[in-house]
Design an enzyme around this catalytic site. Structure first.
Site, short mmCIF file in Angstrom:
data_model
loop_
_atom_site.label_atom_id
_atom_site.label_comp_id
_atom_site.label_asym_id
_atom_site.label_seq_id
_atom_site.Cartn_x
_atom_site.Cartn_y
_atom_site.Cartn_z
N LYS A 211 -35.83 -2.44 19.48
CA LYS A 211 -36.37 -2.21 20.81
C LYS A 211 -36.60 -0.71 20.99
O LYS A 211 -35.67 0.08 20.90
CB LYS A 211 -35.42 -2.73 21.88
CG LYS A 211 -35.94 -2.54 23.31
CD LYS A 211 -34.96 -3.11 24.32
CE LYS A 211 -35.46 -2.90 25.75
NZ LYS A 211 -34.51 -3.44 26.74
N LYS A 265 -39.73 -5.17 20.02
CA LYS A 265 -40.25 -4.92 21.37
C LYS A 265 -40.57 -3.44 21.51
O LYS A 265 -39.74 -2.61 21.15
CB LYS A 265 -39.17 -5.34 22.39
CG LYS A 265 -39.59 -5.19 23.84
CD LYS A 265 -38.44 -5.62 24.78
CE LYS A 265 -38.88 -5.46 26.24
NZ LYS A 265 -37.78 -5.81 27.17
N TYR A 330 -45.89 -13.09 29.31
CA TYR A 330 -46.08 -13.50 30.70
C TYR A 330 -47.30 -14.38 30.86
O TYR A 330 -47.48 -15.03 31.89
CB TYR A 330 -46.19 -12.26 31.60
CG TYR A 330 -44.98 -11.37 31.48
CD1 TYR A 330 -43.79 -11.69 32.13
CD2 TYR A 330 -45.01 -10.22 30.69
CE1 TYR A 330 -42.67 -10.90 31.99
CE2 TYR A 330 -43.88 -9.42 30.55
CZ TYR A 330 -42.71 -9.76 31.20
OH TYR A 330 -41.59 -8.99 31.05
#
Length: 342
Positions: A211, A265, A330
């Site tokens: 990340k 990510k 999303y």
């Protein structure tokens, strides 16, 4: 250069034009689909959702067109609709009431907090849907950081002690996957030991292993209400965007500590990391199309600069092509409808 089958001239193992015409295979849709090397399906998608307290409540996230925070009752309904489209997993992120935020993030360990109540409700209504529960302190502390802050420093071991308690209450609520996104050192092993010791050996861990300290997280911080409180940056615990070898070390450590899956990510700017992780470890590797990526794509589409539907599906296909077995996006519900033609 040499001669191939039936006298076909071959250069570096490839046929030479005009006998070899790659466009022949691209000439019809059935043929393109037959020889496609990468396939995207609804089962590849994980839908990140934002939870709001109350009943019958929904709030638009201003920086993320089409994304809403939902109260638990509306979330249960929305997840049912997503499941009917073939989406098999969701990831939960709470917007905690500011009055419950403290410097030690103790609300994260409350077995009746918003995350745990949503987990119980979703598991009761939709037991077939996999639930990824985020483990980090930024929704719960008053500093906007993923860990406990003291004198401007993010404390590692003290944070891990809270994270394992947070993991236990989520597992007790019905979490299928504990997903530590905090990037504290040693947290995977500590959480695995805590889960196993409490009889939750069946609960999976997906580590946000690679990340990065990215500029693409801003809309997410708006959505969970942590952005305004954030003091400084997260560069002392999230990874330097300049580094790739470091990501392999992080992944190796988390796998050794007991992670079942790993996450890269953000997504699109880090496709090289997805590929390196997958090729190096051959383990389930997920990727997150983060809020900034989503917001940019939507803003461009809203301005007529991109074909929204084509861009959504192409972006997700790119993650699969890079080696991801699952994609947090999303746009999951939207993509599922597009794939189903509805």
């Amino acid at each position: 250069m040499g001669e191939g089958v039936s006298g076909l001239t071959v250069v570096n193992g490839l046929g030479r034009y005009p006998r070899t015409r790659p466009r022949r295979l691209r000439g019809a849709e059935w043929s393109r689909k037959l020889v496609a090397e990468t396939h995207l399906s609804t089962s590849d998608l994980v839908w990140p959702v934002f939870i709001l307290d109350g009943e019958g409540q929904r709030e638009q996230v201003a920086s993320m067109p089409g994304v809403e925070r939902l109260s638990i009752d509306l979330l249960v309904e929305a997840v049912g609709e997503a499941a009917a489209l073939g989406i098999r997993s969701v990831a939960l992120f709470p917007k905690t009431d500011p009055s419950l935020k403290t410097s030690d993030g103790r609300e994260a360990t409350n077995p009746d907090n918003l995350m745990c109540r949503a987990t119980r409700a979703l598991k009761a209504a939709h037991p077939e849907v996999g639930l990824f529960c985020d483990v980090a302190l930024d929704p719960y502390n008053c500093d906007g950081h993923d860990g406990i802050v003291k004198d401007g420093r993010i404390l590692n071991d003290e944070t891990v002690a809270v994270l394992l308690k947070q993991s236990l209450v989520q597992a007790a609520a019905g979490a299928d996957v504990i997903a530590p996104s905090d990037m504290m050192d040693g947290r995977i092993g500590s959480i695995r030991d805590a889960l196993d010791g409490a009889g939750f050996e069946h609960v999976q861990i997906m580590s946000y292993a690679a990340k990065y300290a990215s500029a693409f997280y801003g809309p997410f911080r708006d959505a969970v209400g942590s952005g305004g409180a954030l003091k400084g940056d997260k560069k002392t615990y999230q990874m330097d965007p300049a580094n790739t070898d470091e990501s392999l070390r992080e992944v190796a450590m988390d796998l050794d500590e007991g992670a079942d899956m790993v996450m890269v990510k953000p997504g699109m700017p880090y496709l090289d990391i997805v590929r390196r992780v997958k090729e190096t470890f051959a383990v389930p590797t997920l990727v997150y199309q983060v809020s900034g990526e989503y917001a940019m794509m939507k803003a461009a589409a809203d301005n007529g600069w991109l074909d929204n539907d084509a861009a959504v599906l192409e972006s997700l296909l790119a993650f699969k092509r890079a080696g991801a077995c699952g994609i947090f996006t999303y746009a999951a519900v939207e993509a599922a409808r597009l794939m189903r033609g509805c």
